[in-house]
Write a protein that holds these residues in place. Structure first.
Motif, PDB file in Angstrom:
ATOM      1  N   ASP A  41       0.828  -1.215   0.000  1.00  0.00           N
ATOM      2  CA  ASP A  41       0.000   0.000   0.000  1.00  0.00           C
ATOM      3  C   ASP A  41       0.858   1.260   0.000  1.00  0.00           C
ATOM      4  O   ASP A  41       0.600   2.202  -0.734  1.00  0.00           O
ATOM      5  CB  ASP A  41      -0.914  -0.004   1.231  1.00  0.00           C
ATOM      6  N   HIS A  42       1.852   1.278   0.873  1.00  0.00           N
ATOM      7  CA  HIS A  42       2.761   2.441   0.922  1.00  0.00           C
ATOM      8  C   HIS A  42       4.025   2.101   1.683  1.00  0.00           C
ATOM      9  O   HIS A  42       4.093   1.112   2.405  1.00  0.00           O
ATOM     10  CB  HIS A  42       2.085   3.658   1.579  1.00  0.00           C
ATOM     11  N   ILE A  43       5.006   2.947   1.489  1.00  0.00           N
ATOM     12  CA  ILE A  43       6.197   2.919   2.332  1.00  0.00           C
ATOM     13  C   ILE A  43       6.265   4.266   3.051  1.00  0.00           C
ATOM     14  O   ILE A  43       5.602   5.225   2.650  1.00  0.00           O
ATOM     15  CB  ILE A  43       7.511   2.719   1.532  1.00  0.00           C
ATOM     16  N   ASN A 165      11.159   3.122   6.557  1.00  0.00           N
ATOM     17  CA  ASN A 165      10.815   2.842   7.934  1.00  0.00           C
ATOM     18  C   ASN A 165       9.824   1.684   8.027  1.00  0.00           C
ATOM     19  O   ASN A 165       9.817   0.920   8.976  1.00  0.00           O
ATOM     20  CB  ASN A 165      10.223   4.133   8.493  1.00  0.00           C
ATOM     21  N   HIS A 166       8.950   1.572   7.031  1.00  0.00           N
ATOM     22  CA  HIS A 166       8.085   0.393   6.917  1.00  0.00           C
ATOM     23  C   HIS A 166       7.538   0.250   5.509  1.00  0.00           C
ATOM     24  O   HIS A 166       7.491   1.214   4.751  1.00  0.00           O
ATOM     25  CB  HIS A 166       6.931   0.407   7.929  1.00  0.00           C
ATOM     26  N   PHE A 167       7.165  -0.968   5.200  1.00  0.00           N
ATOM     27  CA  PHE A 167       6.330  -1.294   4.053  1.00  0.00           C
ATOM     28  C   PHE A 167       4.949  -1.621   4.632  1.00  0.00           C
ATOM     29  O   PHE A 167       4.822  -1.812   5.850  1.00  0.00           O
ATOM     30  CB  PHE A 167       6.890  -2.503   3.282  1.00  0.00           C
ATOM     31  N   THR A 168       3.947  -1.703   3.770  1.00  0.00           N
ATOM     32  CA  THR A 168       2.572  -1.871   4.260  1.00  0.00           C
ATOM     33  C   THR A 168       1.806  -2.870   3.406  1.00  0.00           C
ATOM     34  O   THR A 168       1.686  -2.690   2.182  1.00  0.00           O
ATOM     35  CB  THR A 168       1.835  -0.513   4.202  1.00  0.00           C
ATOM     36  N   VAL A 169       1.298  -3.900   4.030  1.00  0.00           N
ATOM     37  CA  VAL A 169       0.490  -4.876   3.302  1.00  0.00           C
ATOM     38  C   VAL A 169      -0.900  -4.286   3.042  1.00  0.00           C
ATOM     39  O   VAL A 169      -1.558  -3.813   3.965  1.00  0.00           O
ATOM     40  CB  VAL A 169       0.333  -6.173   4.130  1.00  0.00           C
ATOM     41  N   GLU A 210      -8.299   1.810   7.971  1.00  0.00           N
ATOM     42  CA  GLU A 210      -7.940   1.098   9.197  1.00  0.00           C
ATOM     43  C   GLU A 210      -6.494   0.632   9.053  1.00  0.00           C
ATOM     44  O   GLU A 210      -6.112   0.135   7.987  1.00  0.00           O
ATOM     45  CB  GLU A 210      -8.818  -0.146   9.382  1.00  0.00           C
ATOM     46  N   GLN A 211      -5.715   0.793  10.121  1.00  0.00           N
ATOM     47  CA  GLN A 211      -4.296   0.421  10.065  1.00  0.00           C
ATOM     48  C   GLN A 211      -3.873  -0.299  11.345  1.00  0.00           C
ATOM     49  O   GLN A 211      -4.361   0.015  12.433  1.00  0.00           O
ATOM     50  CB  GLN A 211      -3.431   1.691   9.952  1.00  0.00           C
ATOM     51  N   SER A 212      -2.926  -1.217  11.196  1.00  0.00           N
ATOM     52  CA  SER A 212      -2.261  -1.803  12.353  1.00  0.00           C
ATOM     53  C   SER A 212      -0.806  -2.010  11.969  1.00  0.00           C
ATOM     54  O   SER A 212      -0.435  -1.881  10.796  1.00  0.00           O
ATOM     55  CB  SER A 212      -2.919  -3.118  12.774  1.00  0.00           C
ATOM     56  N   TYR A 235       6.365  -3.538  10.186  1.00  0.00           N
ATOM     57  CA  TYR A 235       5.515  -3.861   9.036  1.00  0.00           C
ATOM     58  C   TYR A 235       4.114  -3.353   9.357  1.00  0.00           C
ATOM     59  O   TYR A 235       3.656  -3.499  10.493  1.00  0.00           O
ATOM     60  CB  TYR A 235       5.507  -5.379   8.812  1.00  0.00           C
ATOM     61  N   GLU A 236       3.473  -2.743   8.376  1.00  0.00           N
ATOM     62  CA  GLU A 236       2.141  -2.182   8.593  1.00  0.00           C
ATOM     63  C   GLU A 236       1.107  -2.904   7.733  1.00  0.00           C
ATOM     64  O   GLU A 236       1.455  -3.492   6.703  1.00  0.00           O
ATOM     65  CB  GLU A 236       2.164  -0.683   8.241  1.00  0.00           C
ATOM     66  N   PHE A 237      -0.157  -2.822   8.144  1.00  0.00           N
ATOM     67  CA  PHE A 237      -1.270  -3.475   7.454  1.00  0.00           C
ATOM     68  C   PHE A 237      -2.377  -2.442   7.320  1.00  0.00           C
ATOM     69  O   PHE A 237      -2.737  -1.795   8.311  1.00  0.00           O
ATOM     70  CB  PHE A 237      -1.734  -4.693   8.276  1.00  0.00           C
ATOM     71  N   LYS A 259      -0.042   7.511  15.988  1.00  0.00           N
ATOM     72  CA  LYS A 259       0.210   6.288  16.773  1.00  0.00           C
ATOM     73  C   LYS A 259       1.117   5.320  16.011  1.00  0.00           C
ATOM     74  O   LYS A 259       1.904   4.588  16.616  1.00  0.00           O
ATOM     75  CB  LYS A 259      -1.112   5.600  17.112  1.00  0.00           C
ATOM     76  N   ILE A 260       1.007   5.279  14.690  1.00  0.00           N
ATOM     77  CA  ILE A 260       1.866   4.382  13.893  1.00  0.00           C
ATOM     78  C   ILE A 260       3.332   4.759  14.094  1.00  0.00           C
ATOM     79  O   ILE A 260       4.205   3.881  14.196  1.00  0.00           O
ATOM     80  CB  ILE A 260       1.501   4.437  12.387  1.00  0.00           C
ATOM     81  N   PHE A 261       3.622   6.070  14.194  1.00  0.00           N
ATOM     82  CA  PHE A 261       5.003   6.505  14.450  1.00  0.00           C
ATOM     83  C   PHE A 261       5.597   5.781  15.662  1.00  0.00           C
ATOM     84  O   PHE A 261       6.801   5.553  15.725  1.00  0.00           O
ATOM     85  CB  PHE A 261       5.047   8.018  14.735  1.00  0.00           C
TER      86      PHE A 261
HETATM   87 NI    NI Z   1       2.384   3.819   7.216  1.00  0.00          NI
END
Ligand code: NI
Ligand code: OOG
Length: 269
Positions: A41-43, A165-169, A210-212, A235-237, A259-261
């Motif tokens: 989805d994003h980095i 910093n992350h990739f996102t499923v 929605e994210q986790s 890793y994010e979803f 909060k993801i930070f």
């Molecule tokens: Ni993100």
């Protein structure tokens, strides 16, 4: 700068995996039972609002690939500013870039970070590999700890430098899972720890996102005086919902991002 989007993202992914081995395993966990590849989805990238490494300079690597400016986001308490970038090709991952507003930080932090950024060769910022070039300096552990007391973000940057910093499923693109809650359960069953700051699920269908995320892996960082294990990348979803025109929401939600930070925080481990 890379002239090919796929090469850039492949390089970013390879460098991300070197300090985030869990991402490879989770990739298999979520995608292993189906033929289809995982959609990113994003980095996210981090930087400082200092020349020559400002957000705009990082964004230039994506602009040349056809990316355009999306929304902008303010995180006053964390002293961060962010923007997202998107590509006309809807299959291209979005890019979320934030920068620490160094001028709003303490004189001590400004001096330390100013000294680090002064060690970056301005020509290196435009090089192909800049976005996965890591730290352009060597710091001692005490300096890292000093930054950590004031800004976890600054400390993370000082330790890891420029890297995703992350990739996102994209949960929308998973075949086996339709809800973010079911993805979270599968991750926890497999022994992964989620970032529960603000709840395991940030956002809602009402805000169209929605994210986790996992708590960042830990990896060895070589400080000048010793090697230490500290939080690296996570890793994010993400599950996106259609807006009233039926188009999948393409932005970010500041309250959730805030909060993801914190997925790179060491507290509570
Ligand atoms: Ni993100
Ligand atoms: C970025 C945090 C925000 C999102 O998807 O809202 C974010 C970071 O930790 O650098 O990625």
């Amino acid at each position: 700068m890379h002239s090919d989007r796929h090469t850039l993202f492949q390089k970013l992914w390879e460098h991300y995996l070197t300090v985030t081995p869990s991402a490879q395993d989770i990739h298999r966990l979520l995608g292993g039972t189906q033929g289809q590849a995982i959609v990113n989805d994003h980095i996210a990238l981090r930087t400082f609002n200092l020349d020559p490494v400002r957000l705009d300079r990082l964004a230039e690597h994506f602009r040349v690939l056809g990316y355009q400016r999306g929304g902008e986001y303010h995180f006053d308490a964390k002293k961060l500013y962010a923007r997202h970038y998107e590509h006309p090709d809807p299959t291209a991952p979005k890019v979320f870039i934030s920068e620490l507003l160094v001028d709003q930080c303490s004189p001590t932090l400004q001096a330390i970070v100013g000294d680090l950024v002064a060690q970056v060769d301005p020509a290196a910022v435009d090089a192909d590999d800049f976005l996965y070039s890591g730290a352009h300096w060597s710091i001692d552990e005490a300096t890292y700890r000093t930054l950590l007391e004031e800004s976890e973000y600054a400390a993370w940057m000082a330790a890891w430098g420029w890297r995703p910093n992350h990739f996102t499923v994209s949960v929308n693109a998973l075949e086996q899972y339709t809800t973010l809650a079911s993805v979270n359960e599968a991750l926890k069953d497999a022994g992964y720890r989620l970032n529960d700051s603000g709840g395991e699920i940030k956002g809602s269908p009402e805000v169209l996102l929605e994210q986790s995320s996992t708590l960042a892996d830990e990896a060895d960082v070589r400080f000048r005086d010793r090697t230490a294990r500290i939080p690296s990348c996570f890793y994010e979803f993400a599950k996106r919902y259609p807006d009233k025109d039926g188009k999948l929401y393409g932005g970010f939600v500041p309250a959730s991002a805030d909060k993801i930070f914190e997925s790179t925080h060491a507290a509570g481990r």
